[in-house]
Design an enzyme around this catalytic site. Sequence first.
Site, PDB file in Angstrom:
ATOM      1  CG  PHE A 188      -6.212   1.687   1.499  1.00 10.37           C
ATOM      2  CD1 PHE A 188      -5.876   0.460   0.942  1.00 10.37           C
ATOM      3  CD2 PHE A 188      -5.229   2.418   2.133  1.00 10.37           C
ATOM      4  CE1 PHE A 188      -4.577  -0.027   1.029  1.00 10.37           C
ATOM      5  CE2 PHE A 188      -3.923   1.947   2.222  1.00 10.37           C
ATOM      6  CZ  PHE A 188      -3.601   0.721   1.666  1.00 10.37           C
ATOM      7  CD  GLU A 217     -12.870  -2.222  -3.791  1.00  8.65           C
ATOM      8  OE1 GLU A 217     -13.159  -1.134  -3.313  1.00  8.65           O
ATOM      9  OE2 GLU A 217     -13.481  -2.719  -4.760  1.00  8.65           O
ATOM     10  NE  ARG A 269      -8.042  -3.705  -0.113  1.00  5.09           N
ATOM     11  CZ  ARG A 269      -6.783  -4.076   0.077  1.00  5.09           C
ATOM     12  NH1 ARG A 269      -6.098  -3.613   1.099  1.00  5.09           N
ATOM     13  NH2 ARG A 269      -6.195  -4.913  -0.753  1.00  5.09           N
TER      14      ARG A 269
HETATM   15 MO1  MOS Z   1     -12.364   2.026  -3.712  1.00  8.41          MO
HETATM   16  S1  MOS Z   1     -13.357   1.871  -1.882  1.00  8.41           S
HETATM   17  O1  MOS Z   1     -13.608   1.479  -4.744  1.00  8.41           O
HETATM   18  O2  MOS Z   1     -12.091   3.687  -3.906  1.00  8.41           O
END
Ligand code: MOS
Length: 784
Positions: A250, A734, A364
Site C-alpha cells: 500500500f 489505487e 495508496r
Molecule cells: Mo503506491 S502509494 O504508488 O506505492
Amino acid sequence: MSISLKVAAGRKADRTAGPEPRLVGQSCPHDDAPGHVRGTTAFIDDLREPVGTVHVAPGFVEAGSGRIQAVDLEAVRRAAEMIAVLTAKDIPAANELSLGAGDQPVLAHDRILYHGQPVFAVVAASHRAARRAVRLARITLDAETPVATLAEAAAAGGEIAPSLCLRKGGDPDAALALAALKLEGSLTIGGPEHLYLETQTALAIPDHDGGLSVHCSTQHASHVGRVIARMLGIPEALVACECRRAGGAFGGKQTGATQWAALAALAAHVTGRPARCRLERSEDMVMTGKGHAAHVGWRVGADRGGRVVAVDVAMDLACGAAVDLSERVAEGALFHLDNAYFYPELRVLLRRLRTDCVPATAWRGTGAPHGMLVAEQLMDAVALSLKLDPLDVRKRNLYRVGRDVTPYGLPLSDNVALPLIEELERTADYRARRKAIAHHNYESEILKKGIALTPIKVGAAFTDQALNRAEVHMAIRQDGSVELRHGGAELGQGLNVKLAQIVADEFGLDLGRIVVRPASSTMLPGSGPTASSMTLDLNGTAARRAAETLKKRLIDHAAAVTGIDPRLIRLDRGTIVAGDHRSTFAALVDSAVRARLPLAAQGAYAMPKVSWDRQRGQGRPFLYFVYGAACSEVTVDTLTGEMRIDRVDILQDCGTSLNPEIDRGQVEGGFIQGVGWLTMEEIVRDESGRILTDGLAAYKVPLATTIPADFRVRLFTGRPNRETTVHGTKAVGEPPLMLALSVFSAITQAIAALKPGAVPALDVPATPEAVMRAVRRLRSGAGG
Ligand code: MOS
C-alpha cells in the site's frame, strides 16, 4: 531437423491472424489463492532459514529528537545470545537510504531526527534475545523541543522541499470577489498507517563471491539492492534482491522496506552469517513512515446555479524529517485537486512542511486522495449553501468533453465521467432514495441519513516520468514451458496471474505452462517501484512484446521447416497449426532448440506521450484517466457520532478488465481501505512526536463489519481504454480507494440535515469524536 507436423485429416486451414484472447478477460483465480486459503503461502518469514541464521533488532531512543550526547551499549553487549552490536561506525561505505536527497541515514550517528529512528542494531542468536537486548541501551540526548504537529510545523515554517504552485486563469482573487456565492473553510486530514499484514522483513544471505542474496518484502527490489551495495561499497551487481510476494504494501514498502533490509545486510556482512530482520507490529507502527497528514484552507466562488468560478487552495503536507516520496505525493495531490471538475480560475499553494516525525511516505493513491477530498468538499459546500442536490452541482461542474482542459493544460479525450455517473444514478436509484432520506430526516431528530454520489478521475502514470518504463526477460524452456522475469512485485493485487494470462494467450498455452518468477534486482536493473497502479500496464506491455518476439521466431522456424507461409501459422491451445499440419508447442520448441535458435528475449516498454515540465507547470503527466463513481448511504447518530454505512453502489471503469474478479477485489478492498482512512484510522502522537497508536488495540481499522450490508460493485464495461495499453486495460490498484469519498460526503450530508443551508466542518478521519465536533460547530453556527 524436422518438426514432425502431422496432417490433421479433414480440417480446413484456419486463416485468421491469431487466436482470440482465451484467458485475458477471464476471472482466472489468483495464483496465491490456494496457498492463502490453506495457510501454506511462503512469505519472507516463512522461508526456510539457512543454518546459523542470526537475528537483528533495531534499537531507538525513548525520546523525541536532538543531538546524541552519549551512547552506552555495554549492557547490550553483555546480553544473552549476543553476537554483535551494530552502529553507524560499522557501515563500510554510505550510511544512506534516500532516493537522492541524502537525508535518511540507515543508523543515526550524531542526531536523532524523530522518535523511533534506529540508532543501533542488535544481532543475536534468536529474535527474542535480540529484542530483549535492545532495551538495555543507555542513550542520552540534548533533547530539543520537537515540531510534532502540522500546526507547529506551519508556525515554524520549515519547508523540506520548495512549495508547489499551480495557477490557472487570469485573477482568481478578482473572480472570487465577484462570485455570487463565496465560501471558505478548512479541513484537517490524518495520515494513515499502511497496516500491511506482513510487517517489514528481510533475510540477507552472504554469497561466496562477497555479495549478498536478499529476500525482502518490498515494492522496489532494485532500490533495496542499490542501497545495500552503496552501503557496503560493493558493486550493485553483487547484490541480488528479490521479492516473491509481499503480504500487502500500500505504498509503505516502496522506500519503507529498505532500512530493515539494509540492517539485515549489514549484519550479514559483519558476522558472515545469514541475517534476518523482522519488525514486530508495535515497532513497525512506530518506526515506519505513514501517509501524509495535511491541513487545507480553501476558498471557492460559484454562481447561483452552483457552477464553480474560482478556487483558491492552500495545502500543507506534514512530511516528517526527510523528503522521501513527498515530491510525488505532493504532485499527486496537486494533479487531483480538480478530481472530475472544471475550475475556470484556480490557485494552489502546496507546502511540504518539515516535522520531527518519522518521514511520511507513499500511501495508496500517492496524494490523489488528499487532492480529490478537497474537490468533493468544495462541491458539498457549494451545494449545501445553495440548498441544491449535490449530485446536480457535481454534474454541472464536470469537465465538458472536447472543451475543457485541466489546470495543467491536458484535454480529457477519454472522459466517461458523465455517462458513468448517469448509469450509477439510475441503477442506484439515487433520486428516489434521496427523497426518501429527506423524508426520514424530517421525521427523525437524532438519527440522520445522508446519501452521496461522487465521481473519481485518476491520472494513470508516474508523475516522475523516468519511472514510466519496464523491461522483462522471457525464456522458453525445452519442454515448452515459459518463464517470465519482470520487475513488478506481487503485493496481493494479482499482478502475476494477469501477466501469465497475457503471456499464455500470446503463445496459445494454458496458464500452468507460464511460470512468473519473483521480482528481482538482477537481470532487470531499470525496474521501478511497483507503485502508482502502473505495474501491470508497464510490465504487461513489455511481457507481450517479449512474447511477440519469441513467437515470431518460432513461427518463422515452423515456416522454414514446413514451407508454409508464416502468416498462415497459428499457436493455439498448446498446438501449432500450420495449414493442414498440427503439432504440439513443445515439439516446435524442441525443434527450435535443435536448430540452435535463441529462446530467450527481453521486452521493454517506455510509456509514450507523457511529459511534465515542472518549471512551467504544463504537460501531459498522465497517459489516460481512470473513472468511477460510488453512491453511499449512511446513518449518523448525531448524539454519539456513531456512523453506519447502509448501502454502497459502485461503478468502476477498468477499461477492458483483464480479470474481472481480481479487479472487483481491488475495487472492494480499495474502497474499504478508503473508508478506514476517512472514518476511523487515527494516528495519535504525544507532544514529542512519539506515536501512541502502536497496535490494533489503539488504532482502529475496518473490520468485516465495516463492509456495507448492501454492497453492489460493478465494473463499467464496454469502453476499452482509448490509449494503447495492453489489451485496453486501465489501472485499478489505487483509484477505487477514492470511491470512499462518497461515504465522507454522505456523512457530511447527514450532519447538514441538522441545519439546512449550513456546511458542516468535518475532519478526516470522521471518527465519532470528529462527527460530534462537526455537529457542535454546526449548532453553534461555526460551520465550514
Ligand atoms: Mo503506491 S502509494 O504508488 O506505492
